[in-house]
Design an enzyme around this catalytic site. Structure first.
Site, short mmCIF file in Angstrom:
data_model
loop_
_atom_site.label_atom_id
_atom_site.label_comp_id
_atom_site.label_asym_id
_atom_site.label_seq_id
_atom_site.Cartn_x
_atom_site.Cartn_y
_atom_site.Cartn_z
N TYR A 53 0.89 -1.30 -0.03
CA TYR A 53 -0.02 -0.08 -0.01
C TYR A 53 0.74 1.47 0.02
O TYR A 53 1.98 1.16 0.57
CB TYR A 53 -0.94 -0.02 1.25
CG TYR A 53 -2.10 -1.20 1.46
CD1 TYR A 53 -2.19 -1.71 0.16
CD2 TYR A 53 -2.76 -1.26 2.55
CE1 TYR A 53 -3.28 -2.76 0.37
CE2 TYR A 53 -3.55 -2.27 2.61
CZ TYR A 53 -4.19 -2.93 1.53
OH TYR A 53 -5.02 -4.06 1.53
N SER A 241 -14.00 -4.71 1.58
CA SER A 241 -14.77 -3.94 0.63
C SER A 241 -16.35 -4.29 0.84
O SER A 241 -17.29 -4.68 0.31
CB SER A 241 -14.51 -4.62 -0.77
OG SER A 241 -13.33 -4.18 -1.37
N LEU A 243 -18.35 -2.05 1.17
CA LEU A 243 -19.25 -1.02 0.57
C LEU A 243 -18.90 -1.40 -0.93
O LEU A 243 -19.31 -0.58 -1.98
CB LEU A 243 -18.98 0.30 0.87
CG LEU A 243 -19.28 0.74 2.13
CD1 LEU A 243 -18.98 2.16 2.57
CD2 LEU A 243 -20.83 0.67 2.17
N LEU A 248 -21.94 0.56 -2.87
CA LEU A 248 -23.05 0.46 -2.24
C LEU A 248 -23.56 1.73 -1.67
O LEU A 248 -24.66 1.76 -0.92
CB LEU A 248 -22.86 -0.49 -1.24
CG LEU A 248 -22.94 -2.19 -1.79
CD1 LEU A 248 -22.61 -3.09 -1.02
CD2 LEU A 248 -24.55 -2.41 -2.49
N GLY A 250 -24.28 4.36 -3.34
CA GLY A 250 -25.09 5.03 -4.50
C GLY A 250 -24.58 5.99 -5.30
O GLY A 250 -24.99 6.55 -6.09
N LYS A 251 -23.43 6.44 -4.74
CA LYS A 251 -22.67 7.61 -5.14
C LYS A 251 -22.09 7.64 -6.57
O LYS A 251 -22.04 8.71 -7.31
CB LYS A 251 -21.38 8.30 -4.49
CG LYS A 251 -20.31 7.19 -4.38
CD LYS A 251 -19.30 7.79 -3.41
CE LYS A 251 -17.95 6.74 -3.41
NZ LYS A 251 -16.98 7.44 -2.48
#
Length: 354
Positions: A53, A241, A243, A248, A250-251
């Site tokens: 990372y 993950s 989301l 999820l 919705g953006k």
């Protein structure tokens, strides 16, 4: 905040784990420090990172996330308060910047042989400014198998990968040296999970304490073969993950490209959760959240939090508003009516983004 036992160790980790992979690219050092401060204020005692990372992977940002966590430890003196997890990168020819001095053939990229494991751990310890890692994980398997969304397993024939026995034996050395307290897997299959548990019995190497795999409303494949093992073998899921790369929330619906969002910045890096079935399922879940007066992100995270095979849910954010939204789910539960509606959507769109 609820705390759960990590495998069969004596460590108790918060139900929510702070994911850190944006530190050093999407987030500055100061922003990363602020996120860690907020997470601790909410009762989080579990941080997850990796040697490779920040994300997306770049040679110039390799190890930067661990460095930022290290400077936070130095600044706050809170190392003893945190259960720290990191990972060694598995084979990937696109990561030839990781330990290039260890290969002499054309198979560039990190490996999971003994020397690589020892060197990777020592380098992580230095960047993290600590003398021990609580949970050291294999980021993905050395062998060719299904992970990162790939299906239709094809046996490669001759397997020339580093044997799992060698990797786990090297980790055993790290445990005996006091550099690592427990070991775990990531992006694994049921066979890999059970083989690792079996090797612990046969070889006397440390028993795996956890498996870090994707799990969300858009990807419930963990329930098929892994969930039973998690419960019966005391080797819980560290869900990443939850989301689905932000889908999820919705953006991204209707083609939206929010400024600074991961998919906006790196549109070719994360296609996994944006196929047509995934988009339809996301619309349905967002409409369901609206029907019940919930934030769609909080509904999705709460669903993961409630699973009996879960040890901890790894949440990530690029700002403190997003982080607060996720952390607030620690005290939330979903009603029977919401859960019933979720199952109806899953029946209509079964695991659209494996």
């Amino acid at each position: 905040m609820e705390y759960r036992r990590l495998g069969r160790t004596d460590m108790q980790v918060s139900k929510i784990c702070l994911g850190t992979m944006t530190y050093g690219q999407q987030n500055t050092e100061e922003e990363g420090h602020n996120q860690m401060d907020m997470a601790v204020d909410y009762g989080v005692n579990f941080f997850d990172t990796a040697e490779m990372y920040s994300i997306p992977v770049k040679a110039e940002t390799y190890g930067r996330t661990e460095e930022i966590i290290g400077t936070w430890f130095q600044k706050t003196g809170k190392r003893k308060d945190i259960i720290l997890a990191t990972k060694i990168a598995g084979p990937n020819p696109e990561m030839s910047h990781i330990r290039p001095h260890l290969y002499e053939d054309e198979a560039k990229g990190p490996k999971l042989d003994r020397q690589s494991v020892i060197e990777a751990c020592d380098a992580s310890l230095k960047r993290l400014q600590t003398d021990y890692i609580d949970l050291y994980q294999i980021h993905w398997p050395a062998r060719r198998t299904n992970f990162f969304g790939f299906l239709r397993y094809k046996h490669p024939g001759t397997d020339a990968s580093v044997p799992l026995e060698e990797t786990l034996s090297a980790m055993d050395e790290l445990v005996k040296a006091g550099k690592v307290r427990a070991i775990g897997l990531s992006n694994e299959t049921p066979w890999g999970m059970m083989e690792s548990i079996s090797l612990a019995d046969r070889l006397g190497v440390p028993r795996i304490a956890s498996v870090q795999n994707p799990y969300s409303l858009l990807n419930r494949s963990y329930e098929i073969g892994m969930a039973e093992i998690s419960i019966k073998a005391d080797c819980g899921l560290l869900a990443y993950s939850p989301l689905a790369s932000g889908a999820l929330t919705g953006k991204y619906l209707d083609g939206a490209k929010p400024a600074g969002a991961r998919i906006t910045l790196f549109p070719d890096q994360y296609p996994r959760y944006f196929n047509e079935q995934g988009k339809l399922a996301t619309i349905a879940y967002c409409e369901l959240a609206k029907k019940h007066g919930m934030d769609p992100a909080q509904m999705a995270i709460s669903f993961v939090n409630m699973q009996p095979f879960l040890t901890s849910n790894i949440i990530g954010a690029t700002n403190l508003v997003q982080l607060k939204t996720a952390l607030e789910t620690a005290d939330m539960t979903l009603s029977k009516d919401i859960l019933k509606d979720i199952e109806a959507i899953e029946t209509r769109y079964p695991t659209p983004c494996p």
